[in-house]
Design a protein around this motif. Structure first.
Motif, short mmCIF file in Angstrom:
data_model
loop_
_atom_site.label_atom_id
_atom_site.label_comp_id
_atom_site.label_asym_id
_atom_site.label_seq_id
_atom_site.Cartn_x
_atom_site.Cartn_y
_atom_site.Cartn_z
N ILE A 182 0.87 -1.17 0.00
CA ILE A 182 0.00 0.00 0.00
C ILE A 182 0.90 1.22 0.00
CG2 ILE A 182 -1.83 1.25 1.18
CD1 ILE A 182 -2.75 -1.35 2.41
N GLU A 183 1.13 1.79 -1.16
CA GLU A 183 2.08 2.90 -1.28
C GLU A 183 1.41 4.27 -1.25
OE1 GLU A 183 5.10 2.43 -4.23
OE2 GLU A 183 5.96 0.81 -3.03
N THR A 184 0.09 4.27 -1.18
CA THR A 184 -0.59 5.54 -1.01
C THR A 184 -0.31 6.11 0.38
OG1 THR A 184 -2.75 6.64 -0.90
CG2 THR A 184 -2.68 4.31 -0.29
N ASP A 185 -0.35 7.42 0.47
CA ASP A 185 -0.16 8.06 1.78
C ASP A 185 -1.49 8.42 2.43
OD1 ASP A 185 -0.90 10.02 0.01
OD2 ASP A 185 0.74 11.39 0.46
N LYS A 186 -2.59 7.96 1.84
CA LYS A 186 -3.91 8.21 2.40
C LYS A 186 -4.39 6.99 3.18
CE LYS A 186 -4.22 12.29 0.60
NZ LYS A 186 -4.16 13.49 1.45
N PRO A 187 -5.08 7.19 4.29
CA PRO A 187 -5.53 6.06 5.10
C PRO A 187 -6.70 5.33 4.46
CG PRO A 187 -6.39 8.10 6.00
CD PRO A 187 -5.47 8.49 4.88
#
Length: 473
Positions: A321-326
């Motif tokens: 999970i490379e997104t920075d959003k939860p």
């Protein structure tokens, strides 16, 4: 009488292909005892240089630094339905190890670092520091041999002499003015055209402007290298209506905000319906097809990964999970549906049908486990685990454009070919400006080919220009 040149060789683009070409040309000239003026043109400033290369982790399809992955050539040909140039791919395979050793000698380290693929069918060798480490190292070495890097300068037109050989280049500099350079050879290494909205619409089609680039660097790939060459009769290669795709979180502004945990979950469209077998293969071999399906087939070009707290029990899930959003979380499926704008009754029905279809068996997170969901459409082939441990979670997912497939045809020396398959004298191409891929992208080959053919193009360009100088042309 010898031509007076502003530069013997101009390389357009400061990514891995361009820096490899410039350094290779400089080394070849030094070894031959020739004093060649070599420059790299880069459209951005120093802090943004390198296009896609600056942002990529640079996965490489290698068993080790000397050996390509098993079935390298056959896999690449099969993925393209045999449309790719076999001789070009065989040359890539034959020169991969020696080229990486050459890069290593300059100071770049390679290792098997963790990747975002928790399951994979092929090994992935990585440079420590990613593509930026390659750019910084090769450009520094090139600078030590006298190569200039000219920033905020964009080439827009190639010029020919009376015999059809490259002899000039029109360059637009910051502020809008243009100047003409006299050159002996040009290496096109300016990426594809994912940053050009008009070309994306022309080749990829309707709504192509809605496909985000996977990283900021792609916005600078405007396609001039391809268009300039085609304007003087160059032949195209690669699938122009296709691009390498990756599923990312649309909420995130960071580069490569990938969501690769979906094989352990389910994917639904905005209407709450599943549309794909999420566990059909290892994630490295299927994520591109999933991303493309989201763009081409789904309403509003968006999907949602639906899972529960069991996802957090998967070892190393954070890597995928490379997104920075939860994650979007809710205590009930109905509440989750409301948060993501999906019909609650349909999402609930989809999850219940999926849970009922899950078969018994051992769940193995790191390999295909054959744990299926059957009797539903589509079925799920691996990693089928029930979604019933609240709070429930969701991630939105859209398709991103990693790079475009269409580019220029070239021989194994990187020389650009005409529509009649003749070499255009003095014109070379490497990296994503060169067309190669059709159909499914064989992961871990793009940076590798940029280095291999950048090095080969630079070496041949130095020889080509040196021969002209010897002849006093």
């Amino acid at each position: 009488m010898e031509r007076e040149l502003d530069y013997d060789i101009v390389v357009i683009g400061c990514g891995v292909a361009g820096t490899a070409a410039a350094l290779s040309a400089a080394e070849s000239a030094k070894q031959a005892g020739r004093n060649l003026r070599i420059a790299i043109l880069e459209r951005t400033d120093y802090d943004h240089r390198g296009g896609n290369s600056r942002w990529t982790a640079s996965y490489m399809r290698m068993k080790n630094i000397d050996e390509i992955a098993d079935n390298f050539v056959e896999d690449m040909m099969a993925f393209s339905d045999d449309f790719s140039d076999r001789v070009y791919i065989e040359t890539l395979a034959d020169n991969a190890g020696s080229t990486l050793r050459w890069v290593e000698e300059k100071g770049v380290e390679f290792d098997y670092l963790p990747t975002m693929f928790l399951t994979s069918s092929k090994p992935r060798l990585l440079p420590v520091g990613g593509g930026r480490a390659i750019i910084d190292t090769l450009s520094r070495r090139a600078g030590g041999l006298g190569v200039e890097i000219i920033y905020e300068a964009t080439a827009w037109k190639l010029l020919l002499d009376d015999e059809g050989a490259i002899n000039g280049l029109m360059v637009r500099v910051k502020g809008g003015s243009s100047l003409q350079l006299k050159v002996g050879a040009v290496v096109l290494a300016a990426g594809g055209f994912q940053g050009n909205q008009e070309m994306m619409a022309q080749y990829v089609g309707r709504d192509a402007h809605k496909i985000r680039t996977v990283a900021e660097g792609g916005l600078y790939n405007k396609g001039e290298g391809i268009r300039m060459a085609m304007a003087i009769g160059a032949k195209g290669a690669g699938q122009f209506d296709a691009f390498h795709a990756e599923p990312v979180d649309p909420r995130s502004k960071r580069e490569e905000a990938a969501v690769m945990t979906y094989p352990y979950a389910i994917l639904v469209d905005k209407n709450g319906n599943r549309f794909v077998d999420e566990g059909i293969s290892t994630v490295d071999e299927q994520y591109e097809a999933v991303a493309r399906k989201i763009f081409y087939d789904l309403p509003d070009h968006i999907a949602y990964m639906i899972s529960d707290q069991k996802m957090y029990d998967i070892p190393n899930y954070e890597r995928a999970i490379e997104t920075d959003k939860p994650a979007i979380e809710a205590d009930t499926l109905e509440e989750l549906a409301e948060k993501i704008g999906v019909p609650a009754d349909q999402l609930t029905a989809t999850v219940e049908a999926f849970n009922s279809a899950v078969q018994p068996g051992e769940f193995l997170w790191d390999k295909k486990d054959g744990k299926q969901a059957v009797g539903i459409t589509p079925p799920k082939s691996n990693w089928a685990i029930t979604i019933d441990k609240a709070p429930y979670i969701a991630y939105p997912i859209v398709c991103s454009n990693v790079f475009t497939n269409g580019g220029l045809a070239s021989d194994t020396q990187g020389r650009v070919l005409s529509q009649d398959d003749d070499v255009i004298p003095g014109l070379y191409v490497a990296g994503e400006t060169a067309g190669l891929y059709y159909g499914k992208y064989p992961g871990g080959t793009s940076v590798l080919r940029g280095l291999v053919f950048g090095r080969r193009a630079g070496e041949h360009a130095a020889s080509y220009v040196s021969d002209f100088k010897k002849l006093g042309v």
